[in-house]
Design a protein around this motif. Structure first.
Motif, mmCIF file in Angstrom:
data_model
loop_
_atom_site.group_PDB
_atom_site.id
_atom_site.type_symbol
_atom_site.label_atom_id
_atom_site.label_comp_id
_atom_site.label_asym_id
_atom_site.label_seq_id
_atom_site.Cartn_x
_atom_site.Cartn_y
_atom_site.Cartn_z
ATOM 1 N N ILE A 16 0.833 -1.200 0.000
ATOM 2 C CA ILE A 16 0.000 0.000 0.000
ATOM 3 C C ILE A 16 0.871 1.254 0.000
ATOM 4 C CG2 ILE A 16 -1.679 1.332 1.349
ATOM 5 C CD1 ILE A 16 -2.880 -1.399 2.204
ATOM 6 N N THR A 38 -4.519 -1.058 -3.099
ATOM 7 C CA THR A 38 -5.702 -0.777 -2.303
ATOM 8 C C THR A 38 -5.979 -1.952 -1.370
ATOM 9 O OG1 THR A 38 -6.647 0.496 -4.109
ATOM 10 C CG2 THR A 38 -8.192 -0.308 -2.445
ATOM 11 N N PRO A 45 -3.805 -0.422 -7.679
ATOM 12 C CA PRO A 45 -4.631 0.785 -7.814
ATOM 13 C C PRO A 45 -5.344 0.797 -9.161
ATOM 14 C CG PRO A 45 -2.300 1.322 -8.053
ATOM 15 C CD PRO A 45 -2.378 -0.121 -7.626
#
Length: 131
Positions: free
Chosen positions: A22, A28, A48
């Protein structure tokens, strides 16, 4: 139609893995649920911009010596995962700025532009922009 819902990535520690994926790669967090009956967490992430129904990576904490031995070498030293991008230069620069370790520098091939990086455990990933 059958599809792959998750792939498992064996990790040493959930939180250090989340910090890398992350914090450095911009993934995500999809789910992080404690499973008290098993004493573990169900932790899934996705790149992402990936679709909500895209395959996710299940971060699985090693609990046996055999599992621990696989951390960082789940494919015997070969590239393990292929992270496709729509802007190679942007993502290569962002990953470099975040301190990602590059194993092989950017190169152009018939299929696109690619560079190989190592995750925090040493697994090899391609960052690739296909033609």
């Amino acid at each position: 139609m059958p599809h792959i819902a998750h792939i498992t990535l064996v990790v040493r520690d959930y939180d250090e893995a989340l910090a890398f994926y992350i914090g450095k790669l911009g993934f995500t967090l999809v789910e992080d649920t404690y499973q008290p009956e098993q004493g573990k967490r169900w932790v899934t992430i996705r790149p992402p911009g990936a679709a909500k129904d895209a395959t996710t990576i299940l971060l699985a904490r090693a609990t046996t010596p055999e599992q621990a031995a696989a951390i960082g070498n789940q494919t015997g030293g070969r590239v393990f995962l292929f992270l496709a991008t729509d802007d190679f230069a942007r993502d290569h620069a962002a990953f470099t700025a975040a301190g990602v370790e590059w194993v092989r520098p950017p190169a152009r091939h018939a299929y696109g532009e690619v560079a190989v990086f190592a995750d925090l455990y040493g697994n090899h990933w391609d960052l690739v922009q296909f033609c």
